[in-house]
Design a protein around this motif. Structure first.
Motif, PDB file in Angstrom:
ATOM      1  N   ASP A  98     -10.668   0.632   6.724  1.00 49.85           N
ATOM      2  CA  ASP A  98     -10.924   0.275   5.320  1.00 49.85           C
ATOM      3  C   ASP A  98     -12.144   1.024   4.774  1.00 49.85           C
ATOM      4  OD1 ASP A  98     -10.750  -1.726   2.951  1.00 49.85           O
ATOM      5  OD2 ASP A  98     -12.795  -1.961   3.693  1.00 49.85           O
ATOM      6  N   GLU A 106      -8.431  -7.845   2.500  1.00 53.47           N
ATOM      7  CA  GLU A 106      -9.895  -7.897   2.467  1.00 53.47           C
ATOM      8  C   GLU A 106     -10.478  -6.510   2.737  1.00 53.47           C
ATOM      9  OE1 GLU A 106     -10.733 -11.539   4.990  1.00 53.47           O
ATOM     10  OE2 GLU A 106      -8.590 -11.549   4.613  1.00 53.47           O
ATOM     11  N   GLY A 107     -11.691  -6.289   2.264  1.00 47.06           N
ATOM     12  CA  GLY A 107     -12.332  -5.000   2.515  1.00 47.06           C
ATOM     13  C   GLY A 107     -12.809  -4.345   1.250  1.00 47.06           C
ATOM     14  N   ASN A 108     -13.341  -3.139   1.427  1.00 45.64           N
ATOM     15  CA  ASN A 108     -13.950  -2.437   0.284  1.00 45.64           C
ATOM     16  C   ASN A 108     -12.995  -1.479  -0.425  1.00 45.64           C
ATOM     17  OD1 ASN A 108     -16.418  -3.632   0.956  1.00 45.64           O
ATOM     18  ND2 ASN A 108     -16.822  -2.046   2.485  1.00 45.64           N
ATOM     19  N   ALA A 109     -11.880  -1.164   0.234  1.00 48.43           N
ATOM     20  CA  ALA A 109     -10.996  -0.131  -0.319  1.00 48.43           C
ATOM     21  C   ALA A 109     -10.415  -0.554  -1.665  1.00 48.43           C
ATOM     22  CB  ALA A 109      -9.886   0.197   0.665  1.00 48.43           C
ATOM     23  N   TYR A 132      -9.606  -2.414  11.730  1.00 49.55           N
ATOM     24  CA  TYR A 132      -9.168  -2.348  10.340  1.00 49.55           C
ATOM     25  C   TYR A 132     -10.362  -2.157   9.402  1.00 49.55           C
ATOM     26  CZ  TYR A 132      -7.236  -3.193   5.820  1.00 49.55           C
ATOM     27  OH  TYR A 132      -6.887  -3.028   4.504  1.00 49.55           O
ATOM     28  N   CYS A 147     -11.270   4.630   4.254  1.00 49.26           N
ATOM     29  CA  CYS A 147     -10.450   4.788   3.043  1.00 49.26           C
ATOM     30  C   CYS A 147     -11.322   4.651   1.793  1.00 49.26           C
ATOM     31  CB  CYS A 147      -9.337   3.747   3.043  1.00 49.26           C
ATOM     32  SG  CYS A 147      -8.290   3.829   1.597  1.00 49.26           S
ATOM     33  N   LEU A 155      -4.233   3.930   5.475  1.00 47.04           N
ATOM     34  CA  LEU A 155      -4.726   2.548   5.473  1.00 47.04           C
ATOM     35  C   LEU A 155      -3.569   1.577   5.731  1.00 47.04           C
ATOM     36  CD1 LEU A 155      -7.261   0.793   4.982  1.00 47.04           C
ATOM     37  CD2 LEU A 155      -6.527   0.559   2.622  1.00 47.04           C
ATOM     38  N   LEU A 199       0.842  -1.215   0.000  1.00 46.67           N
ATOM     39  CA  LEU A 199       0.000   0.000   0.000  1.00 46.67           C
ATOM     40  C   LEU A 199       0.869   1.255   0.000  1.00 46.67           C
ATOM     41  CD1 LEU A 199      -2.837  -0.962   2.515  1.00 46.67           C
ATOM     42  CD2 LEU A 199      -3.011  -0.738   0.041  1.00 46.67           C
ATOM     43  N   LEU A 247      -4.126   6.072   1.279  1.00 53.31           N
ATOM     44  CA  LEU A 247      -3.494   4.748   1.237  1.00 53.31           C
ATOM     45  C   LEU A 247      -2.425   4.622   2.321  1.00 53.31           C
ATOM     46  CD1 LEU A 247      -3.089   3.704  -2.510  1.00 53.31           C
ATOM     47  CD2 LEU A 247      -5.012   3.467  -0.974  1.00 53.31           C
ATOM     48  N   ALA A 290      -2.515  -6.030  -2.311  1.00 52.71           N
ATOM     49  CA  ALA A 290      -1.974  -5.203  -1.225  1.00 52.71           C
ATOM     50  C   ALA A 290      -3.057  -4.812  -0.235  1.00 52.71           C
ATOM     51  CB  ALA A 290      -1.305  -3.966  -1.803  1.00 52.71           C
ATOM     52  N   PHE A 291      -4.313  -4.725  -0.696  1.00 56.57           N
ATOM     53  CA  PHE A 291      -5.401  -4.282   0.178  1.00 56.57           C
ATOM     54  C   PHE A 291      -5.933  -5.399   1.064  1.00 56.57           C
ATOM     55  CE2 PHE A 291      -5.313  -1.132  -3.103  1.00 56.57           C
ATOM     56  CZ  PHE A 291      -5.702   0.027  -2.489  1.00 56.57           C
TER      57      PHE A 291
END
Lengths: 398, 92
Positions: free
Chosen positions: A159, B37-40, A155, A162, A80, A14, A77, B34-35
């Motif tokens: 998330d 899990e999740g919505n980002a 998290y 973000c 995050l 990230l 980012l 890289a993210f």
């Protein structure tokens, strides 16, 4: 009880993405600034230069919007990445603690079972002590579970924050319109379905089972139709490609198309050696062969209507006089020729009118006056090693 | 202040480079890992990829202008160099 799992993702990845976005934002922003500056407050010495600056300036708002998107996304980012690193550390510790508690529960249970098997009184002090120890392990496991859930939820919140920030940044003027997305969606889905029809044997199956063949045929035409709509409404693609797609959709497999598909992705070297330069699946080869066959038919059809354009190149006046005079004349003529060619290149290409009788960009060996250091900024930035793709690849290999 | 022909050519190269870089962007599927899990990840894909129409338009424009500036800038530089050589006794 199911053990809690680790949190996937890469904080370093990230951060690398954030770096790439920052670099891209700076680079695109510099170009936006240059595009605006060259189109405003700058005197160009030819209509071609002015047209060039005008067209460049028209791209400035989009470039600025891209720079704003990327510049705004980079800190999100980074935040995050920090939240992910914190959560992964906490979750890894919680998982370790959970397993310690679980191992303790199992070992104390084995001791309790052994005591019961050997007929020890369940209320004996040593058995009570083991039960108490086991309760301690159960509590540790529960606490680890709770810590895992807390870190996970933290998290999830980061998330969501973000995602909302990135969604807000994407609400600008450059986002794809809904109709455009729909057409691209249709094209992608229809392409996938119609590709089934390109698989050898599918034609036989389609004839045998019309219910299978019709959707494949319709998907092929839906793909062509969506590409046609993209071309008509959004100037995307080319009429030639659309014609080839339509032709190959209407065609069935022939020996020629299969041969062309079989050799797709191969190249003959200068020493005559044939080698594979690109890998394709059987279905892709079938489609490529069909398209190559269609292309050949298209070229044949076009050649019937082709014609040669006549050209009458201008005849240059002879150069006369002394050696120095001739050199001067030739130099002058070269400059005139360069100026004319330059203006023709730009003006023809940029579809601007009024090329005749202009001063030309070269007039004084110069193109633009009083430009700030925008060009320097842009060209020096272009030399910096800030390609986002390469950075991403480096990260991906870690 | 005047800008030389080679600077215009350099600007053209820079515009072409930017067109290439922007054309290469848009597919964020390589970055989704890289993210985790999740919505980002989906939002990031939207941010980077869902301006395809404008990206194509800008890439076409930048490539067009970049080629024009490179051709024209290069033409001036070549002509100037040939003239310089000619006037100092060089060979055409």
């Amino acid at each position: 009880m199911i053990a809690p799992g680790p949190l996937k993702g890469s904080p370093e990845g990230l951060e690398a993405l954030a770096e790439a976005l920052s670099a891209s934002a700076a680079r695109v922003g510099d170009h936006a600034h240059a595009a605006r500056s060259l189109g405003r407050g700058v005197t160009w010495e030819s209509p071609a230069g002015a047209e060039f600056a005008t067209q460049l300036a028209q791209l400035a708002p989009v470039l600025q919007a891209v720079a704003d998107r990327y510049a705004g996304a980079a800190p999100e980012l980074r935040r995050l990445a920090e939240a992910l690193r914190r959560a992964q550390t906490a979750i890894a510790a919680a998982i370790e603690e959970w397993h310690r508690g679980d191992d303790g529960i199992v070992s104390t249970q084995q001791r309790l079972d052994a005591a019961a098997m050997s007929g020890v009184d369940p209320n004996a002090p040593q058995v009570v002590a083991v039960r108490e120890e086991q309760r301690g392990y159960v509590a540790r496991r529960q606490q680890a579970d709770a810590a895992h859930t807390r870190a996970w939820m933290d998290y999830v919140a980061a998330d969501q924050h973000c995602a909302a920030a990135l969604d807000a940044l994407a609400l600008d003027t450059i986002g794809d319109p809904a109709a455009y997305r729909l057409l691209h969606g249709i094209e992608a889905v229809a392409d996938g379905i119609s590709l089934v029809g390109s698989i050898p044997g599918a034609g036989w199956a389609a004839k045998r089972f019309p219910a299978v063949g019709l959707p494949i045929l319709l998907a092929g035409w839906a793909s062509v139709a969506s590409r046609g709509a993209l071309l008509v409404f959004y100037d995307e693609g080319s009429w030639r490609d659309l014609g080839l797609d339509a032709l190959s959709t209407a065609m069935s497999f022939t020996g020629g198309s299969l041969v062309k598909g079989a050799v797709a992705g191969t190249a003959k070297g200068v020493n005559g050696e044939v080698r594979c330069v690109k890998e394709y699946t059987a279905a892709q080869r079938a489609r490529l062969g069909l398209r190559a066959e269609a292309s050949e038919r298209w070229a044949k059809a076009r050649s019937r209507f082709s014609f040669k354009r006549s050209s009458n190149p201008p005849v240059a006046e002879p150069v006369t006089g002394t050696l120095a005079q001739r050199a001067q004349q030739l130099a002058s003529r070269a400059k005139e020729s360069a100026r004319a060619t330059a203006d023709r290149l730009l003006l023809d290409d940029l579809r601007a009118a009024g090329a005749a009788g202009t001063e030309g960009m070269y007039a004084a060996g110069v193109t633009v006056r009083e430009a700030p250091k925008v060009i320097d900024a842009v060209t020096s930035r272009a030399e910096a090693p800030d390609e986002p793709r390469s950075q991403r690849k480096v990260v991906a290999t870690h | 202040m005047h800008i030389d022909a080679d600077e215009i050519a350099a600007l053209g190269v820079s515009l072409l480079d930017l067109a290439d870089a922007l054309a290469a962007q848009g597919d964020s599927s390589q970055d989704a890992w890289a993210f985790g899990e999740g919505n980002a990840a989906a939002s990031f894909a939207e941010l980077v990829g869902a301006w395809q129409r404008e990206r194509l338009r800008v890439c076409r424009g930048l490539a067009h202008l970049g080629e024009a500036a490179t051709s024209v800038g290069g033409l001036y530089v070549d002509t100037e160099e040939r003239n310089r050589q000619s006037l100092v006794g060089g060979v055409w």
